[in-house]
Write a protein that holds these residues in place. Sequence first.
Motif, PDB file in Angstrom:
ATOM      1  N   VAL A  67       0.867  -1.179   0.000  1.00 47.92           N
ATOM      2  CA  VAL A  67       0.000   0.000   0.000  1.00 47.92           C
ATOM      3  C   VAL A  67       0.901   1.225   0.000  1.00 47.92           C
ATOM      4  O   VAL A  67       1.691   1.431   0.918  1.00 47.92           O
ATOM      5  N   GLU A  68       0.788   2.036  -1.065  1.00 51.49           N
ATOM      6  CA  GLU A  68       1.684   3.182  -1.230  1.00 51.49           C
ATOM      7  C   GLU A  68       1.097   4.478  -0.705  1.00 51.49           C
ATOM      8  O   GLU A  68       1.828   5.306  -0.173  1.00 51.49           O
ATOM      9  N   THR A  69      -0.194   4.702  -0.896  1.00 54.45           N
ATOM     10  CA  THR A  69      -0.824   5.930  -0.415  1.00 54.45           C
ATOM     11  C   THR A  69      -2.210   5.626   0.122  1.00 54.45           C
ATOM     12  O   THR A  69      -2.886   4.719  -0.356  1.00 54.45           O
ATOM     13  N   VAL A  70      -2.610   6.403   1.120  1.00 55.95           N
ATOM     14  CA  VAL A  70      -3.969   6.355   1.666  1.00 55.95           C
ATOM     15  C   VAL A  70      -4.368   7.798   1.945  1.00 55.95           C
ATOM     16  O   VAL A  70      -3.646   8.522   2.625  1.00 55.95           O
ATOM     17  N   GLU A  71      -5.511   8.211   1.408  1.00 59.99           N
ATOM     18  CA  GLU A  71      -5.964   9.590   1.585  1.00 59.99           C
ATOM     19  C   GLU A  71      -7.455   9.602   1.901  1.00 59.99           C
ATOM     20  O   GLU A  71      -8.260   9.053   1.140  1.00 59.99           O
ATOM     21  N   HIS A  72      -7.802  10.212   3.005  1.00 61.74           N
ATOM     22  CA  HIS A  72      -9.209  10.392   3.367  1.00 61.74           C
ATOM     23  C   HIS A  72      -9.709  11.645   2.651  1.00 61.74           C
ATOM     24  O   HIS A  72      -9.132  12.715   2.793  1.00 61.74           O
ATOM     25  N   LEU A  73     -10.776  11.497   1.878  1.00 67.41           N
ATOM     26  CA  LEU A  73     -11.318  12.593   1.084  1.00 67.41           C
ATOM     27  C   LEU A  73     -12.475  13.270   1.818  1.00 67.41           C
ATOM     28  O   LEU A  73     -13.050  12.683   2.737  1.00 67.41           O
TER      29      LEU A  73
END
Length: 102
Positions: A67-73
């Motif tokens: 998992v490279e990126t995680v972003e809460h929108l």
Amino acid sequence: QKYDGVVTCFLVDAVSQVEDLIAAIHGSLRPGGLWLNIGPLQYHEHAAVALPLDLLLDAVRAEGFEVETVEHLPPVAYRSPRDAVGMRPMLYRPVRWMARKM
């Protein structure tokens, strides 16, 4: 056939067996291929398991992804077509993440 990338949008929480989805996406990617997902985790009633984000990402890693990126929108409002006057909107909290097949 193997692909360089797969994009899923509002899908992960809509399948009945999320582990099967993760395995299918893994199997469809070439080594180094990317999986980009965007959507909420508001599982439908037919989901066998409703994994919170941390456990979902653990399952993605266990299948062989990094998992490279995680972003809460920002939250997104949704009104059902059956709610003609908009009295009962739902609020989705989407997450966008990218994982690379190892």
